[in-house]
Design an enzyme around this catalytic site. Structure first.
Site, PDB file in Angstrom:
ATOM      1  N   CYS A 220      40.156 -23.537  22.531  1.00  0.00           N
ATOM      2  CA  CYS A 220      40.753 -24.470  21.566  1.00  0.00           C
ATOM      3  C   CYS A 220      39.727 -25.097  20.623  1.00  0.00           C
ATOM      4  O   CYS A 220      39.932 -25.133  19.401  1.00  0.00           O
ATOM      5  CB  CYS A 220      41.541 -25.550  22.308  1.00  0.00           C
ATOM      6  SG  CYS A 220      40.537 -26.642  23.351  1.00  0.00           S
ATOM      7  N   HIS A 271      41.665 -30.998  25.063  1.00  0.00           N
ATOM      8  CA  HIS A 271      42.368 -29.966  24.282  1.00  0.00           C
ATOM      9  C   HIS A 271      42.569 -30.472  22.858  1.00  0.00           C
ATOM     10  O   HIS A 271      42.798 -31.672  22.636  1.00  0.00           O
ATOM     11  CB  HIS A 271      43.713 -29.634  24.917  1.00  0.00           C
ATOM     12  CG  HIS A 271      44.365 -28.425  24.314  1.00  0.00           C
ATOM     13  ND1 HIS A 271      43.809 -27.171  24.391  1.00  0.00           N
ATOM     14  CD2 HIS A 271      45.516 -28.279  23.588  1.00  0.00           C
ATOM     15  CE1 HIS A 271      44.595 -26.300  23.765  1.00  0.00           C
ATOM     16  NE2 HIS A 271      45.628 -26.955  23.268  1.00  0.00           N
ATOM     17  N   HIS A 283      47.050 -23.984  17.834  1.00  0.00           N
ATOM     18  CA  HIS A 283      45.926 -24.152  18.763  1.00  0.00           C
ATOM     19  C   HIS A 283      45.721 -22.876  19.581  1.00  0.00           C
ATOM     20  O   HIS A 283      46.609 -22.013  19.653  1.00  0.00           O
ATOM     21  CB  HIS A 283      46.196 -25.325  19.705  1.00  0.00           C
ATOM     22  CG  HIS A 283      47.408 -25.149  20.572  1.00  0.00           C
ATOM     23  ND1 HIS A 283      47.429 -25.396  21.929  1.00  0.00           N
ATOM     24  CD2 HIS A 283      48.672 -24.716  20.293  1.00  0.00           C
ATOM     25  CE1 HIS A 283      48.624 -25.163  22.430  1.00  0.00           C
ATOM     26  NE2 HIS A 283      49.405 -24.735  21.450  1.00  0.00           N
TER      27      HIS A 283
END
Length: 325
Positions: A220, A271, A283
């Site tokens: 990510c 994240h 993402h």
């Protein structure tokens, strides 16, 4: 007299035994034979005998597993299949060298390396045992807790087929994507925010890989860093560090190109994605194992959302200050 007959009988038996053995090793010369031909023939027969003998004693190394029989031990199997005891223990997730009759002992690993959770195990113990980072282990298995149920099979590494794009496809894919991204960057019709989202979408479906930062596999934070680097904004490598960049933005104030952050497997920001508008963000997902688009209204992400950051605005402000200076 009896001794004489006994001696004679033994003598006769000895003569018969010698004659049989000599006969077995005698080669009779036929018409057309010569010493070189005879030697070559005998050599072939000897080689054939040795080969047959070897085939009877050599194990089938292509076998995936061995079904344990009475008397089998890891030591005996290691000698039979030319594997070390430690290798056998690792492949089969064994803590001791004991095996039971009928047990299928794996002789080679197939697919990604896995471990079956035993009573008393937790994520920290397993990570320490296999020398893996706890966060990485959680990310690979999409785990939300440190407590694991006995019998659960967890991956100790990414599945091979998800780790990277096929070698022969990668150069073509990279050329194609670079060409499309180049077109976006050269366009004067789009703002920087729009360019960020357009570039990000060109990377859709790139495989996810923890720690990866290429088209073979990307995580990510590397995905976000890659996209922003293409518009000349250099961000830190980790989501935790990226969270310290830019200006904070409330969920209701998010705009296209902003970064959105979540707490997934850790207490800190773990994240990150790029906001696309309409509560959607793009993402590199460890759940879907690829770059994908999700909604902030999804219960999983709604619960874990911790805030947004505006990066491009900060860059523009810095440029204005530089111009004034």
């Amino acid at each position: 007299m009896r001794r004489y007959y006994a001696f004679t009988a033994i003598f006769i038996l000895i003569i018969i035994f010698i004659s049989v053995n000599v006969h077995a090793n005698v080669t009779y010369i036929k018409e057309g034979n010569n010493p070189p031909k005879i030697a070559k023939k005998n050599k072939k027969q000897t080689h054939r005998k040795d080969k047959n003998k070897h085939s009877l004693t050599s194990p089938n190394l292509s076998t995936t597993f061995h079904k344990a029989k009475k008397g089998d031990t890891l030591l005996s199997l290691s000698k039979k299949y030319s594997l070390s005891v430690s290798e056998l223990k690792e492949i089969n997730n064994l803590r001791s060298t004991k095996i039971r009759i009928g047990q299928k002992v794996l002789l080679k690993r197939t697919g990604a390396k896995t471990y079956t959770v035993k009573r008393g195990d937790d994520i920290w113990k397993i990570a320490k045992r296999f020398n893996i980072d706890v966060d990485e282990l959680k990310d690979i298995n999409n785990l939300k807790t440190d407590q694991l149920k006995p019998g659960l099979r967890i991956f100790l590494e990414q599945k091979a087929e998800l780790e990277k794009t096929k070698t022969h496809e990668a150069p073509l894919l990279q050329t194609h994507i670079e060409g499309e991204i180049g077109g976006v960057l050269e366009s004067e019709q789009h703002s920087l925010e729009e360019k960020v989202t357009l570039i990000a979408k060109k990377l859709l479906n790139i495989p996810y890989r923890f720690g990866g930062n290429s088209l073979h596999g990307i995580d990510c934070s590397a995905f976000v860093k890659k996209v922003y680097s293409l518009i000349d904004i250099n961000l830190p490598r980790s989501a935790r560090e990226q969270f310290l960049e830019g200006n904070s933005v409330d969920k209701e104030e998010l705009s296209v190109g902003d970064l959105v952050f979540f707490r997934t497997y850790a207490s800190f920001p773990s994240h990150v994605g790029i906001y696309l508008g309409n509560n959607l963000f793009i993402h590199a997902s460890s759940i879907d194992k690829k770059v994908t688009i999700d909604s902030l209204e999804t219960p999983y992400y709604m619960k874990r959302f911790i805030g947004g950051k505006k990066i491009i605005e900060e860059k523009d402000d810095k440029e204005k200050l530089d111009e004034k200076g």
